[in-house]
Scaffold this motif. Structure first.
Motif, PDB file in Angstrom:
ATOM      1  N   LYS A  73       0.827  -1.204   0.000  1.00  0.00           N
ATOM      2  CA  LYS A  73       0.000   0.000   0.000  1.00  0.00           C
ATOM      3  C   LYS A  73       0.862   1.255   0.000  1.00  0.00           C
ATOM      4  CE  LYS A  73      -3.755   2.297   2.489  1.00  0.00           C
ATOM      5  NZ  LYS A  73      -4.660   2.239   3.667  1.00  0.00           N
TER       6      LYS A  73
ATOM      7  N   HIS B 113      -0.600  -2.705  -7.192  1.00  0.00           N
ATOM      8  CA  HIS B 113      -2.025  -3.003  -7.399  1.00  0.00           C
ATOM      9  C   HIS B 113      -2.237  -4.497  -7.606  1.00  0.00           C
ATOM     10  CE1 HIS B 113      -3.691   1.015  -7.396  1.00  0.00           C
ATOM     11  NE2 HIS B 113      -2.792   1.431  -8.277  1.00  0.00           N
TER      12      HIS B 113
ATOM     13  N   GLU C 162      -2.366  -6.330  -4.449  1.00  0.00           N
ATOM     14  CA  GLU C 162      -3.645  -6.102  -3.766  1.00  0.00           C
ATOM     15  C   GLU C 162      -4.813  -6.690  -4.546  1.00  0.00           C
ATOM     16  OE1 GLU C 162      -2.455  -1.849  -1.610  1.00  0.00           O
ATOM     17  OE2 GLU C 162      -3.769  -1.872  -3.358  1.00  0.00           O
ATOM     18  N   ASP C 163      -4.509  -7.505  -5.592  1.00  0.00           N
ATOM     19  CA  ASP C 163      -5.525  -8.162  -6.423  1.00  0.00           C
ATOM     20  C   ASP C 163      -6.439  -7.160  -7.132  1.00  0.00           C
ATOM     21  OD1 ASP C 163      -4.562 -10.641  -5.717  1.00  0.00           O
ATOM     22  OD2 ASP C 163      -5.875 -10.801  -3.964  1.00  0.00           O
ATOM     23  N   ASN C 164      -5.888  -6.010  -7.468  1.00  0.00           N
ATOM     24  CA  ASN C 164      -6.641  -4.998  -8.206  1.00  0.00           C
ATOM     25  C   ASN C 164      -6.060  -4.926  -9.623  1.00  0.00           C
ATOM     26  OD1 ASN C 164      -8.207  -2.878  -9.066  1.00  0.00           O
ATOM     27  ND2 ASN C 164      -7.701  -1.525  -7.357  1.00  0.00           N
TER      28      ASN C 164
ATOM     29  N   ARG D 244       2.418   1.648  -3.334  1.00  0.00           N
ATOM     30  CA  ARG D 244       1.450   2.150  -4.308  1.00  0.00           C
ATOM     31  C   ARG D 244       1.268   3.659  -4.172  1.00  0.00           C
ATOM     32  NH1 ARG D 244      -4.273   0.951  -2.512  1.00  0.00           N
ATOM     33  NH2 ARG D 244      -3.635   2.720  -1.249  1.00  0.00           N
TER      34      ARG D 244
ATOM     35  N   ARG E  86      -7.568  -4.575 -12.477  1.00  0.00           N
ATOM     36  CA  ARG E  86      -8.148  -3.557 -13.344  1.00  0.00           C
ATOM     37  C   ARG E  86      -7.393  -2.226 -13.194  1.00  0.00           C
ATOM     38  NH1 ARG E  86     -13.046  -3.312 -15.767  1.00  0.00           N
ATOM     39  NH2 ARG E  86     -13.702  -5.170 -14.612  1.00  0.00           N
ATOM     40  N   LYS E  87      -7.100  -1.849 -11.965  1.00  0.00           N
ATOM     41  CA  LYS E  87      -6.360  -0.605 -11.736  1.00  0.00           C
ATOM     42  C   LYS E  87      -4.925  -0.717 -12.250  1.00  0.00           C
ATOM     43  CE  LYS E  87      -6.034   3.564 -10.089  1.00  0.00           C
ATOM     44  NZ  LYS E  87      -6.784   4.672 -10.723  1.00  0.00           N
TER      45      LYS E  87
END
Length: 547
Positions: free
Chosen positions: A246, A273, A276-278, A249, A280-281
């Protein structure tokens, strides 16, 4: 100018006053000790003004006579001071030009004419003279005295810092630079040196704080300060990626806001990202960065964003990058590599050759060699692309001060310069005009040899010779003849096809009335021991009896 204006105003005022009195005549009577004195107003005013001027002149004369000793002394002191400053100026010029003899002479003369406590530049001249003559200990003593004086503290600290750097005492140099920054954060040399040392030790928080102070004090340009801060934030995000995704990021995102084309910051932000399993971002960050600066590391991170994707999924991602940035060599190479992973050799070859025509380089030729190895396995074509890769310009890499690095670093390992690494070819002299590179790529593609189809190797059956003698009731095994000794005609051979690449030489056959027959071995023994040479003379078979 102001005095001249005041003089003009006073003169005009007196003239107007006298003219006003002249227009209004009158008498003045004065009785003093039984004496009557009568006069006109104009005469009385004139006498009054003359009396004032006389008093002023007398006062000036008395003051001049009274202060004449001091004036004389001040005159000679000023003359002596002027001579001292002249000697000091000449000495500084001589020290700057490296004339140690003249600098030492002018230093002694300036000290005799000026007082060192009143003019600190004398100490600087003496220190510079000592440095030129190689008396470093004496020079350091002079700088230390200057560092103790508040008026010359910054000058003394700089001299001590330069001496420490010359001797290789990096720790002492760091302490002098940090001391100078504490007293004067607006000094560029001290701030730059302190920033360099803090970056080398990984103190990113202190380095960012010092950079903000420089930015507020307008020591460095705002644009340059934003770029350096983005680099420092990216370096801190790189260290925090494993333990604090985090925080990494946030730092990488802040760095991208300051420098949108900073590729390492975008990659770190995307990886954070992903942790953090994001996804799409992460894809959005990489796509935005790809539109600004197409980079092979961005393409690799984007294509392999999800570890469980199949080869066809990676090809779709690569094609999306090509749609975002069409007619770009990096986009074409990314699609070619992904197509090779899916065994789509036609598309891989097409994209790789298109990238080669746009930007000939080593990686494109090596990719074509991989395609040949996977598709045809033709060693001739593979060697063709490998030979072209040896002569092609090198691929771009992270380069700083002659050092080539596989990954981006915030500062140069040689000079310690911040934001020194650039994505470019390692050696500029290998770069050639675009026309030459394009012609070389076209020539390499046009001169690609055809696919060579090889024939299977003939297999010979073992020969067994049976004797008619009663004593030899058991069969005798005849060993395979060597390439030098031909096989007798009594042996049974497996039929062999004539190789497609046999020589075209023709020999005249006298038995068939002048007709020609092909000579498959070009007048030499066959390379394969299983092939029968029709021109060889038969020899007695060697038998090996088994008892």
């Amino acid at each position: 100018m102001i005095r001249l204006f005041i003089f003009a105003v006073v003169t005009l005022g007196l003239g107007w006053s006298f003219s006003w009195l002249a227009e209004r005549p009158g008498l003045i009577s004065i009785t003093w000790q039984n004496h009557l004195i009568e006069t006109s107003i104009m005469v009385a005013a004139t006498a009054m003004v003359a009396l004032i001027f006389a008093v002023m002149f007398v006062w000036w004369l008395i003051q001049t006579i009274w202060t004449s000793p001091h004036s004389v002394r001040r005159y000679f002191r000023a003359r002596k001071r002027d001579r001292g400053y002249q000697a000091l100026s000449t000495g500084m010029i001589a020290a700057g030009s490296g004339n140690a003899l003249l600098a030492r002479k002018m230093s002694a003369r300036a000290r005799g004419l000026l007082r060192a406590d009143q003019e600190p530049l004398i100490q600087l001249l003496e220190a510079q003279t000592a440095l030129i003559e190689g008396r470093y200990e004496e020079a350091r003593e002079k700088f230390e005295k200057m560092a103790e004086d508040p008026e010359t503290r910054e000058l003394g600290l700089r001299g001590l810092y330069m001496e420490a750097r010359r001797l290789g005492a990096n720790e002492a140099a760091r302490q002098y630079a940090e001391t100078a920054v504490e007293h004067a954060p607006y000094l560029p040399w001290a701030a730059e040196a302190t920033l360099e040392y803090r970056c080398q030790s990984g103190r990113w928080e202190d380095a960012i704080r010092l950079l903000d102070q420089q930015k507020i004090a307008n020591v460095i340009d705002r644009k340059q300060a934003d770029r350096w801060k983005a680099v420092l934030l990216t370096a801190r995000a790189t260290e925090r990626l494993e333990g604090d995704p985090k925080g990494a990021r946030d730092d990488a995102t802040a760095a991208l806001k300051l420098a949108k084309d900073l590729v390492p910051a975008g990659i770190i932000a995307a990886r954070a990202h992903m942790r953090e399993d994001n996804l799409r971002k992460a894809a959005s960050v990489l796509e935005s960065l790809w539109k600004i600066a197409p980079h092979p590391q961005v393409a690799e991170t984007y294509v392999r964003a999800r570890s469980g994707d199949s080869a066809s999924d990676r090809l779709k991602r690569a094609e999306k990058l090509e749609a975002l940035k069409p007619n770009n060599p990096e986009s074409l190479l990314a699609v070619a590599q992904a197509a090779l992973d899916t065994k789509n050799f036609a598309k891989a070859r097409e994209k790789a050759e298109a990238a080669l025509r746009m930007a000939p380089r080593e990686s494109a030729y090596l990719l074509l060699a991989d395609i040949e190895e996977s598709e045809t396995g033709d060693q001739g074509r593979i060697r063709h692309w490998m030979a072209q890769a040896l002569r092609a310009p090198r691929d771009a890499a992270w380069v700083a001060d002659g050092v080539v690095s596989e990954r981006w670093l915030p500062m140069s390992p040689v000079t310690g310069r911040l934001d020194a690494f650039e994505w470019k070819q390692p050696f500029g002299q290998l770069e050639g005009p675009i026309e030459e590179g394009t012609l070389a790529a076209e020539s390499a593609i046009a001169s690609l040899p055809p696919v060579h189809k090889t024939t299977p190797t003939p297999v010979r059956e073992p020969v067994v010779a049976v004797t008619s003698s009663p004593a030899a009731a058991e069969p005798a095994i005849t060993p395979s003849p060597s390439p030098v000794a031909p096989v007798p005609s009594v042996e049974k051979l497996k039929p062999v096809d004539t190789p497609s690449l046999a020589p075209k030489a023709q020999a005249e056959d006298p038995i068939k009335g002048g007709q020609t027959a092909p000579d498959p071995f070009n007048g030499r023994p066959p390379d394969d021991p299983g092939v029968k040479d029709q021109n060889a003379q038969p020899e007695p078979a060697t038998r090996l009896r088994i008892f």
